[in-house]
Every structure is written in structure tokens, then in C-alpha cells.
Scaffold this active site. Sequence first.
Site, PDB file in Angstrom:
ATOM      1  N   ASN A  12      13.219 -19.639  -6.470  1.00 45.46           N
ATOM      2  CA  ASN A  12      14.389 -19.254  -5.170  1.00 45.46           C
ATOM      3  C   ASN A  12      13.724 -19.646  -3.962  1.00 45.46           C
ATOM      4  O   ASN A  12      12.706 -19.089  -3.657  1.00 45.46           O
ATOM      5  CB  ASN A  12      14.196 -17.785  -5.445  1.00 45.46           C
ATOM      6  CG  ASN A  12      15.088 -17.048  -4.344  1.00 45.46           C
ATOM      7  OD1 ASN A  12      15.722 -17.781  -3.598  1.00 45.46           O
ATOM      8  ND2 ASN A  12      14.896 -15.628  -4.160  1.00 45.46           N
ATOM      9  N   TRP A  13      14.168 -20.822  -3.591  1.00 37.28           N
ATOM     10  CA  TRP A  13      13.879 -21.522  -2.345  1.00 37.28           C
ATOM     11  C   TRP A  13      14.161 -20.566  -1.020  1.00 37.28           C
ATOM     12  O   TRP A  13      13.687 -20.859   0.059  1.00 37.28           O
ATOM     13  CB  TRP A  13      14.363 -22.798  -2.128  1.00 37.28           C
ATOM     14  CG  TRP A  13      13.753 -23.540  -3.284  1.00 37.28           C
ATOM     15  CD1 TRP A  13      12.941 -23.523  -4.152  1.00 37.28           C
ATOM     16  CD2 TRP A  13      14.203 -24.985  -3.384  1.00 37.28           C
ATOM     17  NE1 TRP A  13      12.957 -24.614  -5.069  1.00 37.28           N
ATOM     18  CE2 TRP A  13      13.576 -25.582  -4.521  1.00 37.28           C
ATOM     19  CE3 TRP A  13      15.163 -25.857  -2.520  1.00 37.28           C
ATOM     20  CZ2 TRP A  13      13.643 -26.760  -4.743  1.00 37.28           C
ATOM     21  CZ3 TRP A  13      15.350 -27.313  -3.010  1.00 37.28           C
ATOM     22  CH2 TRP A  13      14.636 -27.646  -4.025  1.00 37.28           C
ATOM     23  N   LYS A  14      15.011 -19.398  -1.282  1.00 34.48           N
ATOM     24  CA  LYS A  14      15.191 -18.400  -0.199  1.00 34.48           C
ATOM     25  C   LYS A  14      15.748 -19.465   0.968  1.00 34.48           C
ATOM     26  O   LYS A  14      16.538 -20.474   0.879  1.00 34.48           O
ATOM     27  CB  LYS A  14      14.047 -17.778   0.412  1.00 34.48           C
ATOM     28  CG  LYS A  14      13.513 -16.845  -0.732  1.00 34.48           C
ATOM     29  CD  LYS A  14      12.680 -15.561  -0.535  1.00 34.48           C
ATOM     30  CE  LYS A  14      12.224 -15.126  -2.007  1.00 34.48           C
ATOM     31  NZ  LYS A  14      11.188 -14.074  -1.601  1.00 34.48           N
ATOM     32  N   GLU A 100      15.962  -8.604  -1.288  1.00 34.30           N
ATOM     33  CA  GLU A 100      16.194  -9.042   0.326  1.00 34.30           C
ATOM     34  C   GLU A 100      17.647  -8.785   0.791  1.00 34.30           C
ATOM     35  O   GLU A 100      17.982  -8.419   1.744  1.00 34.30           O
ATOM     36  CB  GLU A 100      15.683 -10.462   0.508  1.00 34.30           C
ATOM     37  CG  GLU A 100      14.156 -10.767   0.722  1.00 34.30           C
ATOM     38  CD  GLU A 100      13.468 -11.792   0.007  1.00 34.30           C
ATOM     39  OE1 GLU A 100      14.387 -12.829   0.150  1.00 34.30           O
ATOM     40  OE2 GLU A 100      12.433 -11.836  -0.194  1.00 34.30           O
ATOM     41  N   GLU A 170      11.720  -7.570 -10.185  1.00 28.72           N
ATOM     42  CA  GLU A 170      10.731  -7.974  -8.839  1.00 28.72           C
ATOM     43  C   GLU A 170      10.422  -6.567  -8.205  1.00 28.72           C
ATOM     44  O   GLU A 170      11.298  -6.288  -7.369  1.00 28.72           O
ATOM     45  CB  GLU A 170      11.822  -8.814  -7.891  1.00 28.72           C
ATOM     46  CG  GLU A 170      12.212 -10.246  -8.806  1.00 28.72           C
ATOM     47  CD  GLU A 170      12.403 -11.262  -7.717  1.00 28.72           C
ATOM     48  OE1 GLU A 170      11.633 -12.431  -7.764  1.00 28.72           O
ATOM     49  OE2 GLU A 170      13.152 -10.983  -6.645  1.00 28.72           O
ATOM     50  N   GLY A 176       6.133 -11.801  -2.039  1.00 30.03           N
ATOM     51  CA  GLY A 176       5.667 -12.214  -0.767  1.00 30.03           C
ATOM     52  C   GLY A 176       4.293 -11.565  -0.320  1.00 30.03           C
ATOM     53  O   GLY A 176       4.033 -12.140   0.860  1.00 30.03           O
TER      54      GLY A 176
END
Length: 254
Positions: A12-14, A100, A170, A176
Site C-alpha cells: 500500500n503505497w499510500k 487512515e 491492521e 507506521g
Amino acid sequence: MQKERKLIIAGNWKMNKTVAEAVDLVNDLKLSLAPIKEVDIVVCPPYTALSEVSKAMIQSNLRLGAQNMSEQNSGAFTGEIAAGMLKEFSVRYVILGHSERRQYQKESDELIAKKALAAHLASLKPIICVGELLAEREAGLMEQVLETQVRGSLAGLSKEQMEETILAYEPVWAIGTGRTATAAQAQEAHAFIRGLLVKMFDENVARRVRIQYGGSVKGANARELMSQPDVDGALVGGASLEARSFADIIKNSI
Ligand code: 13P
């Protein structure tokens, strides 16, 4: 490593990577991951890079995912992207309900369930994210939070649709932060989620659904996490932004 379900590891490159950077990364991944057949490998670039990344991936073992989509098919929804638009770029997976988006866009379980149905109607496989906050875990509420999210986000899916759905556990405190859930913590949560799937669907469905772990996954912890019986892959953020670290995770998982 022999697993009951085929591993699925997604990056997941966000909100990272220009188109040129995205294409470079995919070209590097193609080279280092070309021989791997044991794992379903997915990359989820930002929308703006889907077109070029899709072209760069042709004839590779990499598959394309998006990071979100609308629950609507078309119309006056400024700034939204529909499933049919993703299909134009051979997108096969779509991440839904990432923490997020739950946090910053206030996405509800109800909305995520609508998006999941819309994804299935377009033959996209949703990767539906669930996970508790640190305060919830510390208050002993992990199972309650997961049950609410799993039941709410999967509401209305048929057994057939559920089998084509991927779940991602998650824990928000591990995203992060460099603070990975221990393998035992991940296994406990995954087993709990699979137990819920038995209650909501049936044993067969629960046995087939793949549940990814996400939260500070890296090459060094991938093997131990992936060796847990109910951990069927990973959803990787930071470490998916460089070919070397993403490839390490995949190679250490097989
Ligand atoms: P990190 O791997 O950076 O912790 O992110 C996890 C994540 O949110 C993947 O969706």
C-alpha cells in the site's frame, strides 16, 4: 513454507510516488520478483499512477490494486473514483476501510460494506481493513472492536463474495510506528476474526478467506508473522516503497 491458503502480500503505497517513481519501482520489482509463483503479489499505487503502472506490469506476476473507491457507480460525486474506472486499468484489488480513511475521512463500517458490494459487482476483490486502537486494546476491547468492524464491514456479502474478499488485520498502533504486533498477537487476532467468519458464514468460507497482517511488516519480521497458521499474507506500507525491502518481505515469507 507450506500454507493452507496461498499467501497474498500487497504494498500500500499510500500518498507516495510520482508516476515516474511508481514506474521505476514496478520495473525494479518485476526484476527481483519474476520467478515467484508461491505468493500473490499486489501493488496499490495512488490513482494517478494506475495507468502507467498497469502498462509496466503487463506480462509480470504482479497484480494491481487501488487504495479506495466510491460506493457509487457514476454521477455527481466530485473527487470520487468508481469501480468501473479502476477496471479500465486492469485493477483487480481494492483496499477498503483502511484505518487512515476510517480516521481522516470518517468512513463507517456501513459505508465500507457498500463499497465492498460495489467492488464485487465490478469483479474487483476488496481488501477490507480492520484493527483496534491502542487505547481499545489496553481497555480489553480488542475483540469487541474487531467484531463490530468485521460484522459491519462485511454486512450483506454472500458466501461466494466473502470467499473472494481479503481481510487485513491492521492494529492501528502498529501502523507506521515500527511497533509490530508479535506473531502471537497477530495469530490471536486472526484466529478470532476467522472464528467470526464461521459464525457469519460457515466453516468452508472461513477456511478459504485470506487474512493479511499489516503494521510495520519488514523483511526481518515477515517470516515469523507469515508462519502463523491464520496469517495468510501482509499489507505493507512503508517497506513497500522500495523494491529491496518489499522483495525481502516476499522472499522471506516463502
Ligand atoms: P506500515 O507498514 O508503514 O506500518 O503501514 C501499514 C499499513 O497501513 C498498510 O496498509
